[in-house]
Design an enzyme around this catalytic site. Structure first.
Site, PDB file in Angstrom:
ATOM      1  N   TYR A 198       0.840  -1.212   0.000  1.00  0.00           N
ATOM      2  CA  TYR A 198       0.000   0.000   0.000  1.00  0.00           C
ATOM      3  C   TYR A 198       0.868   1.253   0.000  1.00  0.00           C
ATOM      4  O   TYR A 198       0.699   2.155  -0.822  1.00  0.00           O
ATOM      5  CB  TYR A 198      -0.904  -0.026   1.228  1.00  0.00           C
ATOM      6  CG  TYR A 198      -1.877   1.138   1.332  1.00  0.00           C
ATOM      7  CD1 TYR A 198      -2.887   1.324   0.392  1.00  0.00           C
ATOM      8  CD2 TYR A 198      -1.804   2.034   2.394  1.00  0.00           C
ATOM      9  CE1 TYR A 198      -3.789   2.376   0.502  1.00  0.00           C
ATOM     10  CE2 TYR A 198      -2.700   3.085   2.519  1.00  0.00           C
ATOM     11  CZ  TYR A 198      -3.698   3.249   1.561  1.00  0.00           C
ATOM     12  OH  TYR A 198      -4.585   4.293   1.691  1.00  0.00           O
ATOM     13  N   ASP A 199       1.825   1.274   0.941  1.00  0.00           N
ATOM     14  CA  ASP A 199       2.640   2.477   1.110  1.00  0.00           C
ATOM     15  C   ASP A 199       3.412   2.812  -0.166  1.00  0.00           C
ATOM     16  O   ASP A 199       3.436   3.962  -0.620  1.00  0.00           O
ATOM     17  CB  ASP A 199       3.639   2.294   2.262  1.00  0.00           C
ATOM     18  CG  ASP A 199       2.965   1.986   3.593  1.00  0.00           C
ATOM     19  OD1 ASP A 199       1.727   1.799   3.599  1.00  0.00           O
ATOM     20  OD2 ASP A 199       3.659   1.932   4.617  1.00  0.00           O
ATOM     21  N   GLU A 200       4.033   1.784  -0.742  1.00  0.00           N
ATOM     22  CA  GLU A 200       4.843   2.037  -1.936  1.00  0.00           C
ATOM     23  C   GLU A 200       3.972   2.313  -3.156  1.00  0.00           C
ATOM     24  O   GLU A 200       4.360   3.083  -4.040  1.00  0.00           O
ATOM     25  CB  GLU A 200       5.810   0.879  -2.202  1.00  0.00           C
ATOM     26  CG  GLU A 200       6.846   0.669  -1.109  1.00  0.00           C
ATOM     27  CD  GLU A 200       7.846   1.824  -0.950  1.00  0.00           C
ATOM     28  OE1 GLU A 200       7.749   2.845  -1.665  1.00  0.00           O
ATOM     29  OE2 GLU A 200       8.734   1.691  -0.082  1.00  0.00           O
ATOM     30  N   LYS A 234       1.206   3.944  -3.094  1.00  0.00           N
ATOM     31  CA  LYS A 234       0.797   5.350  -2.968  1.00  0.00           C
ATOM     32  C   LYS A 234       1.985   6.281  -3.206  1.00  0.00           C
ATOM     33  O   LYS A 234       1.813   7.371  -3.760  1.00  0.00           O
ATOM     34  CB  LYS A 234       0.178   5.603  -1.592  1.00  0.00           C
ATOM     35  CG  LYS A 234      -1.189   4.951  -1.401  1.00  0.00           C
ATOM     36  CD  LYS A 234      -2.263   5.616  -2.269  1.00  0.00           C
ATOM     37  CE  LYS A 234      -3.655   5.085  -1.937  1.00  0.00           C
ATOM     38  NZ  LYS A 234      -4.697   5.689  -2.785  1.00  0.00           N
ATOM     39  N   ASN A 250      -5.986   9.277   9.247  1.00  0.00           N
ATOM     40  CA  ASN A 250      -7.081   8.407   9.692  1.00  0.00           C
ATOM     41  C   ASN A 250      -8.425   9.135   9.680  1.00  0.00           C
ATOM     42  O   ASN A 250      -8.570  10.191  10.288  1.00  0.00           O
ATOM     43  CB  ASN A 250      -6.809   7.875  11.102  1.00  0.00           C
ATOM     44  CG  ASN A 250      -5.673   6.872  11.094  1.00  0.00           C
ATOM     45  OD1 ASN A 250      -4.521   7.234  10.859  1.00  0.00           O
ATOM     46  ND2 ASN A 250      -5.993   5.604  11.327  1.00  0.00           N
ATOM     47  N   ARG A 263     -10.397  -2.161  10.627  1.00  0.00           N
ATOM     48  CA  ARG A 263      -9.780  -0.974  11.199  1.00  0.00           C
ATOM     49  C   ARG A 263     -10.368  -0.675  12.568  1.00  0.00           C
ATOM     50  O   ARG A 263     -11.388  -1.215  12.988  1.00  0.00           O
ATOM     51  CB  ARG A 263      -9.876   0.194  10.235  1.00  0.00           C
ATOM     52  CG  ARG A 263      -8.764   0.033   9.206  1.00  0.00           C
ATOM     53  CD  ARG A 263      -8.662   1.183   8.303  1.00  0.00           C
ATOM     54  NE  ARG A 263      -9.790   1.204   7.387  1.00  0.00           N
ATOM     55  CZ  ARG A 263      -9.870   2.046   6.378  1.00  0.00           C
ATOM     56  NH1 ARG A 263      -8.938   2.924   6.172  1.00  0.00           N
ATOM     57  NH2 ARG A 263     -10.906   1.994   5.579  1.00  0.00           N
ATOM     58  N   ASN A 275     -14.003  -1.867  14.264  1.00  0.00           N
ATOM     59  CA  ASN A 275     -13.780  -2.949  15.233  1.00  0.00           C
ATOM     60  C   ASN A 275     -14.283  -2.560  16.616  1.00  0.00           C
ATOM     61  O   ASN A 275     -15.068  -3.286  17.234  1.00  0.00           O
ATOM     62  CB  ASN A 275     -12.292  -3.290  15.342  1.00  0.00           C
ATOM     63  CG  ASN A 275     -11.872  -4.346  14.330  1.00  0.00           C
ATOM     64  OD1 ASN A 275     -12.612  -4.658  13.406  1.00  0.00           O
ATOM     65  ND2 ASN A 275     -10.677  -4.883  14.505  1.00  0.00           N
ATOM     66  N   PHE A 276     -13.808  -1.422  17.107  1.00  0.00           N
ATOM     67  CA  PHE A 276     -14.169  -1.001  18.466  1.00  0.00           C
ATOM     68  C   PHE A 276     -15.684  -0.772  18.588  1.00  0.00           C
ATOM     69  O   PHE A 276     -16.310  -1.205  19.556  1.00  0.00           O
ATOM     70  CB  PHE A 276     -13.428   0.287  18.856  1.00  0.00           C
ATOM     71  CG  PHE A 276     -11.990   0.084  19.286  1.00  0.00           C
ATOM     72  CD1 PHE A 276     -11.401  -1.169  19.300  1.00  0.00           C
ATOM     73  CD2 PHE A 276     -11.221   1.184  19.691  1.00  0.00           C
ATOM     74  CE1 PHE A 276     -10.071  -1.340  19.703  1.00  0.00           C
ATOM     75  CE2 PHE A 276      -9.893   1.023  20.101  1.00  0.00           C
ATOM     76  CZ  PHE A 276      -9.316  -0.238  20.101  1.00  0.00           C
ATOM     77  N   PRO A 313       2.573   1.583  12.625  1.00  0.00           N
ATOM     78  CA  PRO A 313       3.221   2.847  12.988  1.00  0.00           C
ATOM     79  C   PRO A 313       2.936   3.228  14.442  1.00  0.00           C
ATOM     80  O   PRO A 313       1.807   3.072  14.920  1.00  0.00           O
ATOM     81  CB  PRO A 313       2.593   3.856  12.024  1.00  0.00           C
ATOM     82  CG  PRO A 313       2.179   3.027  10.842  1.00  0.00           C
ATOM     83  CD  PRO A 313       1.746   1.715  11.427  1.00  0.00           C
TER      84      PRO A 313
END
Ligand code: UDP
Length: 310
Positions: free
Chosen positions: A145-147, A149, A174, A186, A190-191, A273
């Site tokens: 994902y990071d790369e 983007k 977020n 996420r 979830n919570f 992170p």
């Protein structure tokens, strides 16, 4: 304007489609429905200025007629999704971005890329300004994902420099709100799901990792302003309201009246992170943008939505 929005059946782009219609524009929504869901745009499908095309933008994109702006939001965005479909994630960020840029160039349209705070990886600079280059592990499980983007940003700047294309890049931090997928893994869905079922909230790791959460309407306002601006460099859009996951779980338990507390679990995805908060000086200076919706208000609206779908 006639606007093409890729990923239109996803969480953020469905809100964006709604906003562009409300502002009087015509919207062509595109999605391959891998992670998006037609339920998110069911209320738009009868709108006279909305059309939906089911298409995977990793393949050549054809749209008849004029297009004034291309907003490229198609991508899996949840860590558990990248684990399941890493290749599609890389393809939509790379090939999909290339196709969307090519379409914008052919139509003489403005282009806006949905980028992400993930371009900063596990940041060593805090808060993160747009000038920070990031700390990304290219071969870690989040790398797809990071790369993708980061590549998408590079490709967008290349079209801007080589073709003089009008381009915009929003780095989205977020974001939460109605229409997040209940099972997208996420933290907000979830919570809230766990809290509404009276279960303990699963805090991953030691729960000291931080995030700053923004309500989707604030993000959409930032995107609209960015598209109207003439600023081609990336702009962070997110809130300063930073919390660790234990504090966040406690807020959700309080708002829902959940008595079941929290439990700690091993993080499902490595490379989580440890800190994340945007420096939004640029958004304020260039777009005169600031978040307006408080976390309590945004969460109340989100919890009301999840009550309907749980
Ligand atoms: N998280 C958690 N419990 C959950 C889901 C996520 O503690 O049930 C944590 C996760 O480890 C991360 C943070 O919440 O530190 C935000 O995770 P999310 O998947 O929402 O988005 P990210 O910011 O990591 O892309």
């Amino acid at each position: 304007m006639r606007v093409l929005i890729t990923g239109a059946a996803g969480f953020i782009a469905s809100h964006l489609s709604e906003r562009f219609l409300a502002d009087g524009h015509t919207v062509v929504g595109m999605d391959n429905l891998i992670t998006g869901n037609l339920r998110n745009i069911a209320h738009l499908t009868d709108h006279p200025r909305f059309t939906f095309k089911r298409h995977d933008v990793s393949h050549y994109i054809h749209v008849d007629g004029t297009v004034d702006a291309v907003l490229h939001f198609a991508s899996p965005a949840s860590p558990i999704d990248y684990l399941k479909i890493p290749i599609q994630t890389l393809k939509v960020g790379s090939l999909g971005t290339h196709n969307a840029l090519g379409l914008a160039l052919a139509k003489g349209a403005r282009f806006l890329l949905a980028s992400t705070s993930e371009v900063y990886g596990d940041p060593l600079v805090h808060p993160q300004p747009e000038t920070y280059f990031g700390n990304v592990d290219p071969i870690g499980v989040r790398g797809c994902y990071d790369e993708a983007k980061r590549f998408a940003e590079a490709m967008t700047m290349a079209y801007h420099r080589a073709h003089n294309l009008q381009t915009r890049i929003v780095r989205i931090f977020n974001t939460y709100g109605p229409r997040m997928r209940l099972d997208d893994g996420r933290v907000v869905p979830n919570f809230v799901r766990q809290a509404l079922k009276g279960e303990p909230l699963t805090v991953y790791g030691d729960g000291k990792q931080t995030r700053s959460f923004q309500y989707v309407d604030d993000l959409v306002e930032g995107i609209v302003r960015l598209l109207q601006s003439d600023f081609a460099e990336p702009i962070n859009i997110g809130t300063q309201f930073e919390m660790n996951m234990i504090e966040f779980a406690e807020i959700i338990n309080e708002l829902t009246g959940n008595q079941a507390g929290i439990i700690f679990e091993e993080s499902r995805i490595s490379g989580d992170p440890q800190t994340r908060r945007p420096d939004t000086t640029r958004a304020k200076a260039i777009l005169d943008w600031e978040p307006r919706v408080s976390v309590l208000e945004g969460l109340a609206r989100t919890i009301a939505y999840f009550r309907e779908v749980v």
